[in-house]
Motif scaffolding. Structure first.
Motif, mmCIF file in Angstrom:
data_model
loop_
_atom_site.group_PDB
_atom_site.id
_atom_site.type_symbol
_atom_site.label_atom_id
_atom_site.label_comp_id
_atom_site.label_asym_id
_atom_site.label_seq_id
_atom_site.Cartn_x
_atom_site.Cartn_y
_atom_site.Cartn_z
ATOM 1 N N GLN A 121 0.908 -1.191 0.002
ATOM 2 C CA GLN A 121 -0.028 0.115 -0.115
ATOM 3 C C GLN A 121 0.937 1.452 -0.008
ATOM 4 O O GLN A 121 2.037 1.379 0.468
ATOM 5 C CB GLN A 121 -0.954 0.043 1.249
ATOM 6 C CG GLN A 121 -1.817 -1.075 1.378
ATOM 7 C CD GLN A 121 -2.942 -0.387 0.430
ATOM 8 O OE1 GLN A 121 -2.993 -0.917 -0.778
ATOM 9 N NE2 GLN A 121 -3.877 0.132 0.950
ATOM 10 N N PRO A 122 0.427 2.263 -0.563
ATOM 11 C CA PRO A 122 0.911 3.615 -0.685
ATOM 12 C C PRO A 122 1.269 3.880 1.150
ATOM 13 O O PRO A 122 0.549 3.559 1.860
ATOM 14 C CB PRO A 122 0.307 4.748 -1.226
ATOM 15 C CG PRO A 122 -0.512 3.837 -2.244
ATOM 16 C CD PRO A 122 -0.822 2.206 -1.657
ATOM 17 N N VAL A 123 2.427 4.766 1.049
ATOM 18 C CA VAL A 123 2.547 5.084 2.503
ATOM 19 C C VAL A 123 1.660 6.446 2.857
ATOM 20 O O VAL A 123 1.211 6.849 1.995
ATOM 21 C CB VAL A 123 3.797 5.583 2.950
ATOM 22 C CG1 VAL A 123 5.126 4.686 2.429
ATOM 23 C CG2 VAL A 123 4.173 6.864 1.695
ATOM 24 N N LYS A 124 1.549 6.435 4.179
ATOM 25 C CA LYS A 124 0.547 7.316 4.893
ATOM 26 C C LYS A 124 1.138 8.961 4.546
ATOM 27 O O LYS A 124 2.220 9.026 4.584
ATOM 28 C CB LYS A 124 0.162 7.157 5.974
ATOM 29 C CG LYS A 124 -0.981 7.701 6.835
ATOM 30 C CD LYS A 124 -0.891 7.051 8.305
ATOM 31 C CE LYS A 124 -2.005 7.892 9.033
ATOM 32 N NZ LYS A 124 -1.989 7.325 10.469
ATOM 33 N N GLY B 133 -0.610 1.985 10.100
ATOM 34 C CA GLY B 133 -0.247 2.516 11.004
ATOM 35 C C GLY B 133 1.184 1.992 11.731
ATOM 36 O O GLY B 133 1.891 2.676 12.608
ATOM 37 N N ARG B 134 2.063 1.001 10.788
ATOM 38 C CA ARG B 134 3.404 0.857 11.450
ATOM 39 C C ARG B 134 4.381 1.764 10.858
ATOM 40 O O ARG B 134 4.178 2.455 9.991
ATOM 41 C CB ARG B 134 3.574 -0.468 10.594
ATOM 42 C CG ARG B 134 2.920 -1.788 11.338
ATOM 43 C CD ARG B 134 3.376 -2.782 10.134
ATOM 44 N NE ARG B 134 2.798 -2.883 9.056
ATOM 45 C CZ ARG B 134 3.103 -2.782 7.844
ATOM 46 N NH1 ARG B 134 4.313 -2.948 7.822
ATOM 47 N NH2 ARG B 134 2.297 -2.704 6.732
ATOM 48 N N ILE B 135 5.410 2.004 11.805
ATOM 49 C CA ILE B 135 6.250 3.096 11.487
ATOM 50 C C ILE B 135 7.276 2.392 10.272
ATOM 51 O O ILE B 135 7.508 1.344 10.592
ATOM 52 C CB ILE B 135 7.052 3.543 12.588
ATOM 53 C CG1 ILE B 135 6.141 4.438 13.587
ATOM 54 C CG2 ILE B 135 8.330 4.315 12.270
ATOM 55 C CD1 ILE B 135 6.849 4.892 14.709
ATOM 56 N N LEU B 136 7.548 3.145 9.323
ATOM 57 C CA LEU B 136 8.454 2.650 8.492
ATOM 58 C C LEU B 136 9.682 3.346 8.437
ATOM 59 O O LEU B 136 9.943 4.514 8.512
ATOM 60 C CB LEU B 136 7.798 2.886 6.867
ATOM 61 C CG LEU B 136 6.308 2.319 6.945
ATOM 62 C CD1 LEU B 136 5.693 2.663 5.477
ATOM 63 C CD2 LEU B 136 6.171 0.822 7.048
#
Lengths: 148, 148
Positions: A121-124, B133-136
């Motif tokens: 998925q595209p990042v937020k 919501g996971r930190i990337l």
DNA sequence: GCTTGATGGTTTAATAAAGCAACCACATTC
DNA sequence: GAATGTGGTTGCTTTATTAAACCATCAAGC
């Protein structure tokens, strides 16, 4: 192209721009994130003059954004890799990228997307938040001195 | 200072840098966020030559980052204010600022802090997160084509 | 171990951009 | 209406970028 004092800038933004705020540095860092390591890779990818690339790399190394090391493929050449400091620029690149994507591209023109590897998925989109989690806009901010 | 094609860049980062990636533009935008509006205010604050301020302002206006309007104080002069597009650069500035603060300043050297107006607390460091919501981090990302 | 070609640069000369100072039109103040 | 401040522009100098040629080292072929 000269901004006044190289080092004595007190504004963190200005000081940051002195390190990576020129025409090529951030693109070099971008390429470094994409796995490029060797002089020739950067030069080919960016199409900039070799002497300039040379200067930029030296500057980035001298500021601790990149570091030189022995080539990972065993050859005698050296390579340039991001330091921890350099890796922390990821968020800057993403911010620039997202701004460009939303403000500088037409509908359908965008052909590359930044996605989370795991979900695909595209990042937020990045958000500015307060310590307690509220989303902040330009008018919610203030700068205060620490020396009071 | 010339990067190849001004407009046909496909990489959002490169295209963004073409708009605001020079030595002064982002500092102008920063000042605009701080409430500066008039030519003279920018010039005094940044200490750059008037002719290049003039060029930068024109460029930023032409790209829709700033817009010119009648002065708010009723005088016949004009002023430069951020557009919505320009305001969206806030996150970029904050990213640059936070990187500078953590990577370019010594302990105790930092004398200005960006705080949330309401709580008076420093803003939260930006984080890159996935949709769920996971930190990337750098290694969690991939770029994929949309035209497959 | 000598040639060939790629790699990773540096040096030099041309060009483009930034910086500086002077100037100018217009507005406002006195 | 003279003086001053604002918002620029013009022309010249200085600095940075670029392109091209050159060079040393390395790697491969023979």
């Amino acid at each position: 192209m000269k901004r006044k004092s190289l080092d004595r800038e007190k504004c963190p933004i200005a000081r940051t721009l002195d390190v990576i705020g020129d025409w090529w540095s951030l693109l070099i860092v971008r390429d470094a994130f994409l796995g490029k390591r060797r002089f020739g890779e950067f030069q080919k990818s960016l199409g900039l003059a070799k002497n300039i690339l040379s200067r930029r790399l030296r500057k980035l190394v001298s500021h601790g954004v990149l570091e030189v090391g022995a080539a990972s493929d065993g050859s005698a050449y050296q390579e340039y890799v991001l330091t921890e400091k350099g890796r922390r620029l990821l968020i800057v690149l993403v911010a620039l990228r997202q701004w460009g994507e939303t403000c500088l591209f037409e509908e359908g023109e965008l052909d590359l997307l930044l996605v989370d590897q795991k979900s695909g998925q595209p990042v937020k989109p990045l958000e500015l938040r307060s310590k307690d989690g509220r989303i902040l806009g330009p008018d919610d901010l203030r700068t205060v001195g620490t020396s009071d």
